[in-house]
Design an enzyme around this catalytic site. Sequence first.
Site, PDB file in Angstrom:
ATOM      1  N   GLU A  97     -39.752  10.509  -7.778  1.00 16.54           N
ATOM      2  CA  GLU A  97     -40.683  10.586  -8.903  1.00 16.54           C
ATOM      3  C   GLU A  97     -40.382  11.831  -9.627  1.00 16.54           C
ATOM      4  OE1 GLU A  97     -43.054   9.087  -9.557  1.00 16.54           O
ATOM      5  OE2 GLU A  97     -44.786   8.868  -8.044  1.00 16.54           O
ATOM      6  N   ASP A  98     -41.597  11.331 -10.725  1.00 16.08           N
ATOM      7  CA  ASP A  98     -41.864  12.459 -12.016  1.00 16.08           C
ATOM      8  C   ASP A  98     -42.511  13.139 -11.203  1.00 16.08           C
ATOM      9  OD1 ASP A  98     -44.252  10.795 -11.685  1.00 16.08           O
ATOM     10  OD2 ASP A  98     -43.178  10.260 -14.142  1.00 16.08           O
ATOM     11  N   ASP A 101     -48.753  13.947  -7.833  1.00 17.38           N
ATOM     12  CA  ASP A 101     -50.091  14.703  -8.564  1.00 17.38           C
ATOM     13  C   ASP A 101     -51.162  14.699  -6.483  1.00 17.38           C
ATOM     14  OD1 ASP A 101     -52.004  15.388  -9.923  1.00 17.38           O
ATOM     15  OD2 ASP A 101     -51.960  13.093 -11.307  1.00 17.38           O
ATOM     16  N   PHE A 150     -52.206  18.157 -17.568  1.00 16.00           N
ATOM     17  CA  PHE A 150     -51.764  17.170 -18.015  1.00 16.00           C
ATOM     18  C   PHE A 150     -50.716  17.718 -18.836  1.00 16.00           C
ATOM     19  CE2 PHE A 150     -50.154  12.767 -19.435  1.00 16.00           C
ATOM     20  CZ  PHE A 150     -51.002  12.151 -18.195  1.00 16.00           C
ATOM     21  N   ARG A 163     -42.534  10.173 -24.118  1.00 13.47           N
ATOM     22  CA  ARG A 163     -41.488   9.984 -22.506  1.00 13.47           C
ATOM     23  C   ARG A 163     -40.175  10.700 -23.388  1.00 13.47           C
ATOM     24  NH1 ARG A 163     -43.835   6.744 -19.013  1.00 13.47           N
ATOM     25  NH2 ARG A 163     -44.967   5.418 -19.401  1.00 13.47           N
TER      26      ARG A 163
HETATM   27  P1  IMP Z   1     -50.215  10.229  -8.157  1.00 11.12           P
HETATM   28  O1  IMP Z   1     -50.298   9.073  -7.704  1.00 11.12           O
HETATM   29  O2  IMP Z   1     -51.554  10.857  -8.316  1.00 11.12           O
HETATM   30  O3  IMP Z   1     -49.857  11.521  -7.622  1.00 11.12           O
HETATM   31  O4  IMP Z   1     -49.978  10.309  -9.323  1.00 11.12           O
HETATM   32  C1  IMP Z   1     -48.336  10.391  -9.764  1.00 11.12           C
HETATM   33  C2  IMP Z   1     -48.243   9.364 -10.934  1.00 11.12           C
HETATM   34  O5  IMP Z   1     -49.009   9.327 -12.004  1.00 11.12           O
HETATM   35  C3  IMP Z   1     -46.970  10.469 -11.917  1.00 11.12           C
HETATM   36  O6  IMP Z   1     -45.346   8.682 -11.181  1.00 11.12           O
HETATM   37  C4  IMP Z   1     -46.810  10.125 -12.837  1.00 11.12           C
HETATM   38  O7  IMP Z   1     -46.816   9.029 -13.545  1.00 11.12           O
HETATM   39  C5  IMP Z   1     -48.753   9.736 -13.041  1.00 11.12           C
HETATM   40  N1  IMP Z   1     -49.112  11.467 -13.792  1.00 11.12           N
HETATM   41  C6  IMP Z   1     -49.293  11.833 -12.770  1.00 11.12           C
HETATM   42  N2  IMP Z   1     -49.854  13.505 -13.652  1.00 11.12           N
HETATM   43  C7  IMP Z   1     -49.019  12.987 -14.850  1.00 11.12           C
HETATM   44  C8  IMP Z   1     -49.250  14.187 -16.078  1.00 11.12           C
HETATM   45  O8  IMP Z   1     -49.818  15.250 -16.063  1.00 11.12           O
HETATM   46  N3  IMP Z   1     -48.405  13.104 -16.615  1.00 11.12           N
HETATM   47  C9  IMP Z   1     -48.272  11.960 -17.065  1.00 11.12           C
HETATM   48  N4  IMP Z   1     -48.225  11.464 -15.936  1.00 11.12           N
HETATM   49  C10 IMP Z   1     -48.786  11.959 -14.607  1.00 11.12           C
HETATM   50 MG    MG Z   2     -44.960   7.689 -12.182  1.00 10.98          MG
END
Ligand code: IMP
Ligand code: MG
Length: 173
Positions: A97-98, A101, A150, A163
Amino acid sequence: MPDLIPVLDKKAIARKVTELARKISLDYKDAELVMIGVLKGAFVFMADLIREIDVPSLQIDFVCVESYGCDSQTSGCPRVKKDISTDIRGKDILIVEDIYDSGLTLDYLRNHLESYRPRTIKICALIDKPERRQVDVKVDYVGHKVEKGFLVGYGLDYAEDYRQLPGIYHLVL
Ligand code: IMP
Ligand code: MG
């Protein structure tokens, strides 16, 4: 135009990718590893990571989970938009995963993939961003910790832009 403030340059990312790949190579030397990249954000990280992993058995697949619309707010409701096509029953899965969050995506995805009865599931995330954490998920391999903000670049987008940037930046609107 939004401001882009550098957070991690190409070299810092590459060093971390090498470090993570070494750990993963050691941990999976006797495994049937299937790395599952989370589209779209993890595609650059995944591509760099697999080319530094040295294990006898490695397959890859991708899953697309959506929880963001065209803004920076989580919808809080992940769903699978594109599922894997590999049979992962009995295999060793590493989710790539990137960003970790809120944790909602990884929590949901782990449960989803567990239903396919793999032998093991672990998670690798390039960035751990605790600011908006809602669910704690065990992330086995973490690259960099970025407290807040962000981020864009190196696969990460804001409304599908940025990207292609080789580094990671804070986006200030
Ligand atoms: P989560 O479900 O909130 O943990 O979000 C995960 C997904 O949200 C990641 O796979 C990212 O693609 C996207 N995401 C969360 N934070 C960022 C950010 O700072 N920049 C870009 N994408 C984000
Ligand atoms: Mg993602």
